[in-house]
Design an enzyme around this catalytic site. Sequence first.
Site, PDB file in Angstrom:
ATOM      1  N   GLU A  82      42.146  17.809  39.304  1.00  0.00           N
ATOM      2  CA  GLU A  82      42.502  18.325  38.212  1.00  0.00           C
ATOM      3  C   GLU A  82      42.965  19.810  38.578  1.00  0.00           C
ATOM      4  O   GLU A  82      42.511  20.398  39.314  1.00  0.00           O
ATOM      5  CB  GLU A  82      41.747  18.282  37.165  1.00  0.00           C
ATOM      6  CG  GLU A  82      41.000  17.072  36.653  1.00  0.00           C
ATOM      7  CD  GLU A  82      39.720  17.244  35.595  1.00  0.00           C
ATOM      8  OE1 GLU A  82      39.591  18.375  35.350  1.00  0.00           O
ATOM      9  OE2 GLU A  82      39.289  16.131  35.439  1.00  0.00           O
ATOM     10  N   LYS A 142      42.595  23.550  38.056  1.00  0.00           N
ATOM     11  CA  LYS A 142      41.611  24.343  37.512  1.00  0.00           C
ATOM     12  C   LYS A 142      42.228  25.670  36.821  1.00  0.00           C
ATOM     13  O   LYS A 142      42.883  26.721  37.412  1.00  0.00           O
ATOM     14  CB  LYS A 142      40.928  25.194  38.820  1.00  0.00           C
ATOM     15  CG  LYS A 142      39.742  25.831  38.544  1.00  0.00           C
ATOM     16  CD  LYS A 142      38.732  26.160  39.780  1.00  0.00           C
ATOM     17  CE  LYS A 142      37.295  26.881  39.397  1.00  0.00           C
ATOM     18  NZ  LYS A 142      37.803  27.918  38.516  1.00  0.00           N
ATOM     19  N   ASP A 201      42.856  28.768  34.573  1.00  0.00           N
ATOM     20  CA  ASP A 201      42.089  29.998  34.841  1.00  0.00           C
ATOM     21  C   ASP A 201      42.153  30.801  33.506  1.00  0.00           C
ATOM     22  O   ASP A 201      42.858  31.618  33.068  1.00  0.00           O
ATOM     23  CB  ASP A 201      42.965  31.123  35.645  1.00  0.00           C
ATOM     24  CG  ASP A 201      42.458  32.188  36.231  1.00  0.00           C
ATOM     25  OD1 ASP A 201      40.822  32.335  35.944  1.00  0.00           O
ATOM     26  OD2 ASP A 201      42.691  33.009  36.998  1.00  0.00           O
ATOM     27  N   TYR A 212      38.657  19.129  29.684  1.00  0.00           N
ATOM     28  CA  TYR A 212      38.525  18.380  31.129  1.00  0.00           C
ATOM     29  C   TYR A 212      37.160  17.826  31.267  1.00  0.00           C
ATOM     30  O   TYR A 212      37.137  17.387  32.481  1.00  0.00           O
ATOM     31  CB  TYR A 212      38.888  19.256  32.013  1.00  0.00           C
ATOM     32  CG  TYR A 212      38.124  20.671  31.958  1.00  0.00           C
ATOM     33  CD1 TYR A 212      36.734  20.876  32.122  1.00  0.00           C
ATOM     34  CD2 TYR A 212      38.846  21.754  31.998  1.00  0.00           C
ATOM     35  CE1 TYR A 212      36.201  21.980  32.181  1.00  0.00           C
ATOM     36  CE2 TYR A 212      38.107  23.185  32.020  1.00  0.00           C
ATOM     37  CZ  TYR A 212      36.659  23.036  31.887  1.00  0.00           C
ATOM     38  OH  TYR A 212      36.098  24.482  31.886  1.00  0.00           O
ATOM     39  N   LYS A 262      39.905  26.761  45.844  1.00  0.00           N
ATOM     40  CA  LYS A 262      40.743  27.824  45.193  1.00  0.00           C
ATOM     41  C   LYS A 262      41.805  28.276  45.760  1.00  0.00           C
ATOM     42  O   LYS A 262      41.664  28.102  47.145  1.00  0.00           O
ATOM     43  CB  LYS A 262      39.685  28.898  44.688  1.00  0.00           C
ATOM     44  CG  LYS A 262      38.277  28.608  43.895  1.00  0.00           C
ATOM     45  CD  LYS A 262      38.324  29.300  42.753  1.00  0.00           C
ATOM     46  CE  LYS A 262      37.807  30.710  43.150  1.00  0.00           C
ATOM     47  NZ  LYS A 262      37.435  31.554  41.874  1.00  0.00           N
ATOM     48  N   CYS A 271      55.793  66.604  34.271  1.00  0.00           N
ATOM     49  CA  CYS A 271      56.639  65.572  33.700  1.00  0.00           C
ATOM     50  C   CYS A 271      57.923  65.443  34.227  1.00  0.00           C
ATOM     51  O   CYS A 271      58.610  66.445  34.152  1.00  0.00           O
ATOM     52  CB  CYS A 271      56.693  65.569  31.913  1.00  0.00           C
ATOM     53  SG  CYS A 271      57.706  64.703  31.276  1.00  0.00           S
ATOM     54  N   CYS A 297      60.492  66.387  31.130  1.00  0.00           N
ATOM     55  CA  CYS A 297      60.445  67.738  30.598  1.00  0.00           C
ATOM     56  C   CYS A 297      59.927  68.730  31.228  1.00  0.00           C
ATOM     57  O   CYS A 297      60.011  69.892  30.866  1.00  0.00           O
ATOM     58  CB  CYS A 297      60.173  67.646  29.033  1.00  0.00           C
ATOM     59  SG  CYS A 297      58.055  67.400  29.116  1.00  0.00           S
ATOM     60  N   CYS A 357      51.951  63.310  29.429  1.00  0.00           N
ATOM     61  CA  CYS A 357      52.858  64.517  29.337  1.00  0.00           C
ATOM     62  C   CYS A 357      52.368  65.047  27.888  1.00  0.00           C
ATOM     63  O   CYS A 357      52.535  64.392  26.910  1.00  0.00           O
ATOM     64  CB  CYS A 357      54.104  64.333  29.329  1.00  0.00           C
ATOM     65  SG  CYS A 357      55.081  65.327  28.611  1.00  0.00           S
ATOM     66  N   CYS A 411      59.599  66.433  24.569  1.00  0.00           N
ATOM     67  CA  CYS A 411      59.898  65.583  25.594  1.00  0.00           C
ATOM     68  C   CYS A 411      60.722  64.544  25.081  1.00  0.00           C
ATOM     69  O   CYS A 411      60.301  63.741  24.416  1.00  0.00           O
ATOM     70  CB  CYS A 411      58.681  65.068  26.167  1.00  0.00           C
ATOM     71  SG  CYS A 411      58.683  64.234  27.722  1.00  0.00           S
TER      72      CYS A 411
HETATM   73  S1  IVH Z   1      34.612  20.846  35.337  1.00  0.00           S
HETATM   74  C1  IVH Z   1      30.120  20.488  35.684  1.00  0.00           C
HETATM   75  N1  IVH Z   1      37.270  21.159  35.353  1.00  0.00           N
HETATM   76  O1  IVH Z   1      36.080  26.516  36.523  1.00  0.00           O
HETATM   77  C2  IVH Z   1      31.496  20.955  35.815  1.00  0.00           C
HETATM   78  N2  IVH Z   1      36.046  23.072  35.252  1.00  0.00           N
HETATM   79  O2  IVH Z   1      34.455  27.630  38.415  1.00  0.00           O
HETATM   80  C3  IVH Z   1      32.283  21.440  34.681  1.00  0.00           C
HETATM   81  N3  IVH Z   1      37.558  25.175  34.979  1.00  0.00           N
HETATM   82  O3  IVH Z   1      32.994  27.089  34.477  1.00  0.00           O
HETATM   83  C4  IVH Z   1      33.385  22.074  34.967  1.00  0.00           C
HETATM   84  N4  IVH Z   1      39.418  24.088  35.333  1.00  0.00           N
HETATM   85  O4  IVH Z   1      35.480  27.140  33.319  1.00  0.00           O
HETATM   86  C5  IVH Z   1      35.973  21.842  35.490  1.00  0.00           C
HETATM   87  N5  IVH Z   1      39.820  20.939  35.386  1.00  0.00           N
HETATM   88  C6  IVH Z   1      38.261  21.700  35.332  1.00  0.00           C
HETATM   89  C7  IVH Z   1      38.335  23.083  35.231  1.00  0.00           C
HETATM   90  C8  IVH Z   1      37.253  23.789  35.111  1.00  0.00           C
HETATM   91  C9  IVH Z   1      38.943  25.336  34.865  1.00  0.00           C
HETATM   92  C10 IVH Z   1      36.818  26.338  35.092  1.00  0.00           C
HETATM   93  C11 IVH Z   1      35.518  26.098  33.924  1.00  0.00           C
HETATM   94  C12 IVH Z   1      34.232  26.505  35.057  1.00  0.00           C
HETATM   95  C13 IVH Z   1      34.701  27.056  36.079  1.00  0.00           C
HETATM   96  C14 IVH Z   1      33.754  26.692  37.438  1.00  0.00           C
END
Ligand code: IVH
Length: 696
Positions: free
Chosen positions: A107, A109, A111, A219, A306, A400, A403, A418, A424
Amino acid sequence: MHKEIQQLREALAKHNWLYYVEAQPIVSDYEYDAMMRRLVELEKAHPEEFDPNSPSVRVGSDLANDFQTVVHRYPMLSLGNTYSLEELSEFCDKICREIPDAEFVCEQKFDGTAISLTYQDGKLLRAVTRGDGEKGDDVTANVRTIRSVPLVLMGEGYPDYFEMRGEVYMPHSSFNRLNAEREDIGETPFANPRNAAAGTLKLQNSSVVAERGLECFLYYMEGDNLPFASHWENLEAARGWGFRISKQMRLCRSWAEIAEYIDQTAQLRSELPYDIDGVVIKVNSYADRRRLGSTAKAPRWAVAYKYKAEQALTRLHSVDFQVGRTGAITPVANLQPVHLAGTTVKRASLHNAEQIALLDIRLGDMVYVEKGGEIIPKITGVELSERSAECVPFEYITHCPECGAALVRIEGEAKHYCPNTESCPPQIVGRIVHFISRKAMKIESLGEETIELLVREGLVSDIADIYSLTVEQLVPLPRLGQKSAENIIASIEESKQVPFHRVLFALGIRYVGETTAKQLAAHFGSLDALKNASVDELLETPEVGDKIAQTIFDYFRSDDNLALIQRLESAGLQFVAEQKGESGGAQLSGLGIVISGTFVRHSREELKELIEKHGGKNLSSVSSKTDYLLAGENMGPAKLKKAESLGVKIISESDFEQMISAESSIESATEPIMEVTVEEITSSGAGASAEQGSLF
Ligand code: IVH
């Protein structure tokens, strides 16, 4: 149940899902808005039909949130993570050695900030932040405003009680809009969409949250009796119940498939409308997960891979200094154009002098540029190995560039300013452009160029001058003729009807954005009241903290500002708020009500909201200040006894519903003030009150 309310709620919930989850709306925004307006109207007329999961709660409320700490029923573990593909492949190998036919779900991740949503009998019960993993903050009121979070589930087969976990995030479009607004009012912009999402989720006022454009992907499902034995199947089922589950998930059965997903996602990343910082790889089967187990902190069946930040290396040619309308100086780097995350970057933000010194950035350096959700990428470092002798240390300006005034630094702030607010040019133009902007006075026939022209020609030098302009003055100006001059004057005239809260925003008081202006207007009702408010009184306004209160207080202590306001007032602008009939009504105005016991149709939280919405005060214990005791089942006998001994009136849930219904009113609370005053002046001893009364 009122039939139309029910129908509208169901229809709006469905259209909401089609729009925000499926991205396939079948009605126009206009139709949707019309249905929502009708629902809000009906709900106002039938407060007994209150439902915290009605689609109308998406707009949020002005009631201040107090975030209760909630212990997670299932702890929210974090994830192990790695930046190395090699480590990741070892992780997968290790699992496959123990479980040879293991399946993995890959999946994105996301942010943002983690959230846990609890559903009971198909309804959203609670939304809690991750906190320390053991306990988090109850942010339900705010999460209810996130359109992609279902309040009531669709279909069937969901457990009676379960949790959905996911990520609340801010898409780039909302983030850029929010930061532009913050910069406009001199507020520090959020560093990235993640901080913006986390900050927004903890706001006191959910109606502000509703406007910030948060979104949510789910998720993870947690519960005692989940319908399926695997993560994939459960998430697919959850999609059917109305949850927003990313379509970018993949079931992988080999390392090659996982590696391919990682590669594809990396390529997709720059085109996504939101930030991701990697990929999460999870074992699919719950039985396998149990076998692998968890450490105290993180599961052994999942890991995050990551991505390193998207960076490019390029040369820094020169630096420009921009002066904003609040006088804030922003250094902007001019770069050798370079390709980064799908776009060509020529300019980058350098933030402030401190940042430049910290990174030791010099002209001619090869610098690293990074891009998050921001429109303007930022410089994050220097490649020292490529520094040549010609790279000169960087001198920050002291005066500035527009001015020539000596710059100042406000204590505790990173930016230079400024101080020449009076003369200005970019500050004058900036203030007037802000004043006429769409969300402020909305004088649309005037644009930035025309304002620059008017300032250059000496026709305006502050916002009040706009109201002295004449057609005759405008006609001779370049690119303006009789017709456009007349249009301009007509729209200036029209702007005199713009409501008070927008005039307040238009004044451009530092930190007073659109929302704060609305809060202040509602709280004080007029400019006069606001002008005379003490810092403590200002602090009573929702969302107004020390910094804003002090700034507003100081603003009204300046003779120049007061003179400017005087001129605007004489020009006929609105300095008094319109009476609003939007809140629940004032049926409970001035009444103190204690809630005790449990109720059939409302939760205690809902009753509390209703009391406040109708002008009453929810008290925690019975005292001489209590007007009513709202008694449910199993109420504490001590409370009842105390109420009886103090002569406090005891009311039932249906009595309460009657009290707040639109038709009925409580004599003492809703007597129109004007009538009382008239009565007072006709009775004996009129004196001072006669004078007051004659004002009506
Ligand atoms: S699963 C026990 N799936 O990443 C596992 N987390 O660094 C539960 N996050 O605290 C997390 N996308 O806030 C999972 N597809 C995804 C995610 C995800 C973002 C975040 C989540 C977690 C953090 C961990």
